[in-house]
Enzyme design. Structure first.
Site, mmCIF file in Angstrom:
data_model
loop_
_atom_site.group_PDB
_atom_site.id
_atom_site.type_symbol
_atom_site.label_atom_id
_atom_site.label_comp_id
_atom_site.label_asym_id
_atom_site.label_seq_id
_atom_site.Cartn_x
_atom_site.Cartn_y
_atom_site.Cartn_z
ATOM 1 N N ASP A 27 0.813 -1.051 -0.017
ATOM 2 C CA ASP A 27 0.106 -0.001 -0.111
ATOM 3 C C ASP A 27 0.895 1.298 0.199
ATOM 4 O OD1 ASP A 27 -1.793 -1.925 0.392
ATOM 5 O OD2 ASP A 27 -2.651 -1.102 2.289
ATOM 6 N N LYS A 132 -6.694 -4.693 -3.047
ATOM 7 C CA LYS A 132 -7.245 -5.515 -2.081
ATOM 8 C C LYS A 132 -8.325 -4.531 -1.166
ATOM 9 C CE LYS A 132 -3.330 -4.246 1.204
ATOM 10 N NZ LYS A 132 -4.267 -3.649 2.471
ATOM 11 N N CYS A 165 -2.084 -2.370 7.926
ATOM 12 C CA CYS A 165 -2.061 -3.287 6.779
ATOM 13 C C CYS A 165 -0.769 -4.066 6.663
ATOM 14 C CB CYS A 165 -2.184 -2.659 5.276
ATOM 15 S SG CYS A 165 -3.870 -1.859 5.248
HETATM 16 C C1 C5J Z 1 -2.923 0.753 5.351
HETATM 17 C C2 C5J Z 1 -4.757 1.957 6.558
HETATM 18 N N1 C5J Z 1 -2.591 0.479 4.432
HETATM 19 N N2 C5J Z 1 -3.969 2.345 7.652
HETATM 20 N N3 C5J Z 1 -4.180 1.350 5.543
HETATM 21 O O1 C5J Z 1 -2.451 0.531 6.490
HETATM 22 O O2 C5J Z 1 -6.139 2.141 6.613
#
Ligand code: C5J
Length: 228
Positions: A27, A132, A165
């Protein structure tokens, strides 16, 4: 290099196997990392995440040079939001939520500028990108099948955020039998205390979810590595 090499890590050295390892970058999206994006709009200090860009860039370059496989993920939803659980949409009671117009297009919607990966770490042609809908990269994706088809058993994990994540994905991977090495200078959290605890949780109790190491040790090991 096709031999298994020990990499310095906690709680004990990681037996790096170039024939069965992949880099999984979680991400690294514009909306989480860029000034003016959704993350900053929520009041977060994006510099806490941006410090991971350069170490990730160096690791990715070494990884590609060694010919090892890399997988990228993006958190986000279909434009029609049919894959967005109502509970996730309303969580936080924010005036602006997932699917709404944000500073870089609709927030966490596939195809929008903010949903895409930052230019510094943009996927090269042929590198799979896993979209995802959840926090974990294994939920509602074909990541596990893709890794199994390639014989991958080890994951070197980087990205954001450490406690959300990255942690969720590492726990999912651990339950599916993967050995995960989390790269501490290549994962980031908006909250320094969560960064520290998120890493501690992974390596606690003899490595209950995996290992924690640094990018310099990994780069040293894979320099000159080849799958040939
Ligand atoms: C991720 C989030 N990628 N913190 N998303 O950690 O919402």
């Amino acid at each position: 290099m096709n031999t298994i090499t020990e990499i310095a890590a906690e709680p004990y050295p990681y037996a790096f196997d170039p024939a069965h390892v992949a880099l999984l970058i979680i991400d690294m999206q514009r909306d989480f990392l860029e000034p003016g994006g959704f993350g900053e709009m929520l009041g977060n200090d994006v510099s806490q995440l941006r410090r991971t860009i350069e170490p990730n860039r160096r690791l990715l370059a070494a990884w590609r040079a060694a010919g090892l496989p890399v997988f990228h993920t993006r958190e986000g939803h279909r434009p029609d939001l049919f894959d967005l659980p109502p509970a996730k949409k309303i969580r936080g009671r924010s005036a602006t939520c997932i699917g709404d117009p944000g500073p870089m297009g609709r927030i966490l919607v596939r195809g929008e500028p903010g949903h895409d990966i930052i230019p510094e770490l943009y996927p090269a042609p042929g590198e799979p990108v896993i979209d995802k809908p959840g926090k974990g990269a294994f939920f509602a994706t074909d990541l596990h099948a893709m890794l199994e088809h390639r014989g991958i058993k080890q994951l070197v994990v980087t990205g954001v955020t450490t406690e959300v994540c990255v942690n969720t994905t590492v726990r999912e991977a651990n339950d599916r039998g993967y050995d995960c090495l989390v790269v501490e200078d290549c994962v980031g959290s908006y909250f320094p205390e969560f960064q520290a605890m998120g890493l501690k949780m992974i390596k606690a109790q003899g490595g209950i979810f995996g290992w924690v190491g640094d990018s310099a040790s990994i780069i040293k090991t894979i320099a000159g590595a080849s799958r040939a």
